[in-house]
Each structure stands twice: as C-alpha cells, then as structure tokens.
Scaffold this motif. Structure first.
Motif, mmCIF file in Angstrom:
data_model
loop_
_atom_site.group_PDB
_atom_site.id
_atom_site.type_symbol
_atom_site.label_atom_id
_atom_site.label_comp_id
_atom_site.label_asym_id
_atom_site.label_seq_id
_atom_site.Cartn_x
_atom_site.Cartn_y
_atom_site.Cartn_z
ATOM 1 N N TYR A 146 23.609 -82.457 -13.762
ATOM 2 C CA TYR A 146 22.288 -81.900 -14.028
ATOM 3 C C TYR A 146 21.232 -82.992 -14.103
ATOM 4 C CZ TYR A 146 18.646 -79.028 -16.112
ATOM 5 O OH TYR A 146 17.464 -78.373 -16.349
ATOM 6 N N ASN A 147 21.586 -84.066 -14.785
ATOM 7 C CA ASN A 147 20.628 -85.165 -14.951
ATOM 8 C C ASN A 147 20.334 -85.904 -13.654
ATOM 9 O OD1 ASN A 147 20.171 -84.797 -17.690
ATOM 10 N ND2 ASN A 147 21.971 -85.991 -18.262
ATOM 11 N N GLN A 148 21.209 -85.680 -12.655
ATOM 12 C CA GLN A 148 20.972 -86.367 -11.380
ATOM 13 C C GLN A 148 20.060 -85.580 -10.450
ATOM 14 O OE1 GLN A 148 24.821 -87.536 -9.731
ATOM 15 N NE2 GLN A 148 25.375 -88.172 -11.807
ATOM 16 N N GLY A 149 19.604 -84.433 -10.900
ATOM 17 C CA GLY A 149 18.607 -83.701 -10.129
ATOM 18 C C GLY A 149 19.145 -82.593 -9.259
ATOM 19 N N GLU A 150 18.244 -82.048 -8.459
ATOM 20 C CA GLU A 150 18.540 -80.816 -7.715
ATOM 21 C C GLU A 150 19.579 -80.997 -6.613
ATOM 22 O OE1 GLU A 150 15.343 -78.609 -6.250
ATOM 23 O OE2 GLU A 150 14.473 -78.170 -8.225
ATOM 24 N N GLU A 151 19.732 -82.222 -6.135
ATOM 25 C CA GLU A 151 20.694 -82.395 -5.046
ATOM 26 C C GLU A 151 22.131 -82.188 -5.514
ATOM 27 O OE1 GLU A 151 18.953 -84.861 -6.318
ATOM 28 O OE2 GLU A 151 20.126 -86.718 -6.495
#
Lengths: 133, 133
Positions: free
Chosen positions: B72-77
DNA sequence: TGTTGACTTCGAGTAACTCGAATTTATTAT
DNA sequence: ATAATAAATTCGAGTTACTCGAAGTCAACA
C-alpha cells in the motif's frame, strides 16, 4: 505385533515428532518401550491414536482430549459426561464455522472492491468514499 | 481529536494489550506519542485499525497484513499485487472452511453414536464392533 | 570397522496474543 | 501539599500444539 514411531507416523501421515509428542503428553495409553527405550505401539495404541487424530481434526484441544481419556478410564458411568464433552465441542466447532463464514464474506467484499477498481480503472465511478484501504 | 489506547480498545472491543501489540508490530501507521510517551490515535489510525481487524478476522496473518501495508505504501502500481494477496487469502479461507465442515461432521458422528448408545442402553443392537472409543 | 538410518531426549522457535509486574504520570480528594 | 486512584508505559514470561535441530545411542549392513 508392534510398530515403531516411524511406521506409525507413516500409517497416519503425521510426523514422527508429533507421534512422540502425543506419547509424551500421555494421550496414548499402553505405549511400551523396548530394551533400548524405543516406543512400541500395539493395535490398541493404534486405535487410540486414530481416535486422537479424529478428535484433533475435529478441533478438540489436547487438554480436552486428555480429559476425555480420564473419563474413559473411569468406566461406563462417565458416558454422560463424555457425551456432554462432545456436545460442547460440537458447539465450539459450529461457532468456528459461523465465524469463518463471516470472515470469508469480509474478504470476498475486499476482493470484489479490487475487482471493480481494476476493471473500471479510469472511470469516474467510485463507490468507496476514500477511507477504504 | 485523538484517542487513547483504552478508548480505542473499547471502540473496537479488543483488549488494550492487543492494541499496543498492533502498534508495536508497526501495523498502524501514524500513531504518535504525547509528551509522556502515550500512544495517540487519530482518525486515520482508527481507519487502519478497522482494516487490520477486518483482515485478522478474515484469517490473515500479521505477516501478510504487514506485507499488504508495505504494498500500500508503495503506491497505486502495487494494486495488482495487493489484489493477488487478497485472492490468495480468499483461497486459504475457503480451504479452512471446507476443513472445518469436515471436522464438524466427524464430531457429529461421534455425538450421534453416543446418542444411540444412551437411548438404546440395554438393547442388543450395537453397530460399532468394539474398537470405537 | 565404519557408515548408515532410526531412535532417543532436550531445548528452543513459532504465531498471536495474553497476562502480570514494576514504574511513571495526571487527576482528584483530603 | 500529600496521598490515593486510575491509566499509561515497557518488558518478560506463559500459552497451544506442534516443529525443528542438535547431540547422543544403538543395531544392521558392507
């Protein structure tokens, strides 16, 4: 005839470690040792092990199984008590089943929400108002 | 506004110990401390805690939840990866459900066998040929 | 004689809490 | 001002049912 730990483990498809664990916990009456201290399981022991595995797979705790064995060893007058114990376990298992059913729904919803998110990417639709992680 | 461990525990009907455990495990981002070192939960923290509880109740392990948070913390990708993780958990939970259903049947049979035993006491009928404990 | 292979015991590790002890702090009562 | 109460903190140990690995013993086979 008597069987070794390994034979018994293979018979019931559990690990030798677990077999030893059950004997150490005194769950299996009548496990003798040979002159080298090795465990020897006879047919009666196999029967008990089968029961123990059934109970465990029914979700019964080791403590509860021990209690059941105690009752069994006290004779027929403990039949009602044993029955009560099984009914109690039945209720516990039903409760677990209900819980798990709900849990599956929670995760199903999550998956569906991702489904929508992925397949409608770029669309303006967005049912969840932000706080859903 | 911010909430104390006790308030949060009451809100979600879990023990304060468990709340502290989750923060110690770094499952809840953004839990600040006041000048005395006390945990302060804001609304975002509450949202995360709600999610964590949902995941746990869905049978997800702490490790898996931590992994999900990382993604989640790494973003939408990472959305596809998160989706995969949820699907995996979905399968695990379905498996558990199936297992438990079988377990319930095992115990149902045991109870029924006692039922018969109790209600037909003294009768000549005896389906089980001896080895059933 | 040496090397398997299976056995033994014992002690530690696991997951996810759960509990208790010792300590600090803020609030309230006297 | 002081004492009691309540809630917070950390830390370490206990729980369940295994699971694993190490170190040692033993009999059988090459």
């Amino acid at each position: 005839m008597s069987y070794s730990v390994k034979e018994v483990a293979e018979m019931f498809r559990i690990s030798p470690h677990t077999v030893r664990y059950y004997t150490d916990q005194e769950l299996i009456p009548g496990v003798a040792r040979d002159h080298n201290g090795r465990r020897m399981f006879d047919d009666a022991a196999l029967g008990w092990l089968r029961t123990i595995i059934a109970f465990r797979s029914a979700g019964m705790s080791i403590d509860m199984i021990r209690h059941y064995l105690d009752l069994y060893n006290q004779g027929e007058e403990t039949i009602p008590a044993r029955y009560q114990l099984l009914v109690k376990q039945q209720q516990l298992t039903r409760q677990k089943l209900d819980d798990l059913t709900q849990q599956l729904e929670v995760i199903n919803e999550k998956v569906q929400s991702y489904d929508g998110w992925i397949h409608l990417a770029g669309s303006t639709q967005n049912k969840n108002s932000g706080s859903d992680c």
